[in-house]
Design a protein around this motif. Sequence first.
Motif, PDB file in Angstrom:
ATOM      1  N   ASP A 225      -2.531  11.125   7.424  1.00 22.69           N
ATOM      2  CA  ASP A 225      -1.650  10.793   6.620  1.00 22.69           C
ATOM      3  C   ASP A 225      -0.741  10.037   5.620  1.00 22.69           C
ATOM      4  OD1 ASP A 225      -3.509  13.333   5.110  1.00 22.69           O
ATOM      5  OD2 ASP A 225      -1.542  14.822   5.632  1.00 22.69           O
ATOM      6  N   TRP A 226       0.087  10.001   6.933  1.00 21.46           N
ATOM      7  CA  TRP A 226       0.824   9.148   7.278  1.00 21.46           C
ATOM      8  C   TRP A 226       0.363   8.078   7.280  1.00 21.46           C
ATOM      9  CZ3 TRP A 226       1.744   4.833  10.192  1.00 21.46           C
ATOM     10  CH2 TRP A 226       2.637   4.076  10.012  1.00 21.46           C
TER      11      TRP A 226
ATOM     12  N   ALA B 264      -0.516   2.981   3.747  1.00 22.15           N
ATOM     13  CA  ALA B 264      -1.037   1.556   3.230  1.00 22.15           C
ATOM     14  C   ALA B 264      -0.986   1.852   1.885  1.00 22.15           C
ATOM     15  CB  ALA B 264      -3.008   2.619   3.362  1.00 22.15           C
ATOM     16  N   ARG B 265      -0.634   2.895   0.934  1.00 25.47           N
ATOM     17  CA  ARG B 265      -0.947   2.987  -0.687  1.00 25.47           C
ATOM     18  C   ARG B 265       0.786   2.354  -0.639  1.00 25.47           C
ATOM     19  NH1 ARG B 265      -2.904   8.140   0.523  1.00 25.47           N
ATOM     20  NH2 ARG B 265      -0.989   8.745  -0.334  1.00 25.47           N
TER      21      ARG B 265
ATOM     22  N   VAL C  76       2.152  -0.280   0.843  1.00 22.77           N
ATOM     23  CA  VAL C  76       2.001  -1.763   1.359  1.00 22.77           C
ATOM     24  C   VAL C  76       1.672  -1.370  -0.008  1.00 22.77           C
ATOM     25  CG1 VAL C  76       0.643  -3.727   3.275  1.00 22.77           C
ATOM     26  CG2 VAL C  76       2.430  -1.033   3.920  1.00 22.77           C
ATOM     27  N   GLU C  77       0.668  -1.293  -0.560  1.00 20.37           N
ATOM     28  CA  GLU C  77      -0.474  -2.059  -1.717  1.00 20.37           C
ATOM     29  C   GLU C  77       0.401  -1.972  -2.808  1.00 20.37           C
ATOM     30  OE1 GLU C  77      -3.952  -0.198  -2.618  1.00 20.37           O
ATOM     31  OE2 GLU C  77      -4.732  -0.865  -0.248  1.00 20.37           O
ATOM     32  N   GLN C  78       1.220  -1.031  -3.155  1.00 18.60           N
ATOM     33  CA  GLN C  78       2.152  -0.734  -3.997  1.00 18.60           C
ATOM     34  C   GLN C  78       3.262  -1.579  -3.776  1.00 18.60           C
ATOM     35  OE1 GLN C  78       2.927   3.153  -4.440  1.00 18.60           O
ATOM     36  NE2 GLN C  78       1.023   4.244  -4.887  1.00 18.60           N
ATOM     37  N   GLU C  79       3.692  -2.202  -2.791  1.00 18.62           N
ATOM     38  CA  GLU C  79       4.718  -3.080  -3.179  1.00 18.62           C
ATOM     39  C   GLU C  79       4.103  -4.803  -3.387  1.00 18.62           C
ATOM     40  OE1 GLU C  79       6.142  -2.038   0.882  1.00 18.62           O
ATOM     41  OE2 GLU C  79       6.541   0.086   0.368  1.00 18.62           O
ATOM     42  N   GLY C  80       2.787  -4.631  -3.377  1.00 12.81           N
ATOM     43  CA  GLY C  80       2.942  -6.320  -3.884  1.00 12.81           C
ATOM     44  C   GLY C  80       2.956  -6.896  -3.042  1.00 12.81           C
ATOM     45  N   HIS C  81       2.074  -6.000  -1.624  1.00 15.94           N
ATOM     46  CA  HIS C  81       2.233  -7.676  -0.503  1.00 15.94           C
ATOM     47  C   HIS C  81       0.596  -7.708  -0.256  1.00 15.94           C
ATOM     48  CE1 HIS C  81       5.810  -6.847   1.536  1.00 15.94           C
ATOM     49  NE2 HIS C  81       5.907  -5.218   1.601  1.00 15.94           N
ATOM     50  N   THR C  82      -0.220  -6.818  -0.507  1.00 16.07           N
ATOM     51  CA  THR C  82      -1.901  -7.057  -0.972  1.00 16.07           C
ATOM     52  C   THR C  82      -1.968  -7.920  -1.523  1.00 16.07           C
ATOM     53  OG1 THR C  82      -2.492  -4.591  -2.154  1.00 16.07           O
ATOM     54  CG2 THR C  82      -1.784  -5.459   0.973  1.00 16.07           C
TER      55      THR C  82
END
Length: 140
Positions: A125-126, A131-132, A134-140
Amino acid sequence: MFWRDFLEVLGETGDFGGTFRQETQVFLHAGVQSDLELVDDLVAELHREYTAARWDFRALEVLGRRAYAQVAAGAVDRFAATAAMLGSEDWQPLDAMVACALRRGDATTACAVLRAADRPGFHQDWVRRRAREVEQEGHT
């Protein structure tokens, strides 16, 4: 013999919180960068020994030390393979690798670490939540 003893002593001191949140710095100060290949080999050897002896916790723990050594050496190219071996059983070494990759501006590696570790385990779960993030922070 230094690095094998070093890895085993870290396991013992870690049991009592002696290296808590300082694992990477311990490897950095010990000069792991020039001996990373040797440390990786010794981790693999210890992992085999601990697994054969059914010391599952120690086997997992030594894989975490591989991650911290790689972070200290800045070996981001090794992170995803190490994360695949760790799986989602221990979030702290994964977090160290993700944070190191992100500090270097390498969101691709951070995501690869999390994808590699995303399999059934205590902290799955962590892994998915991180992963979500990192995606939401715009790192991807």
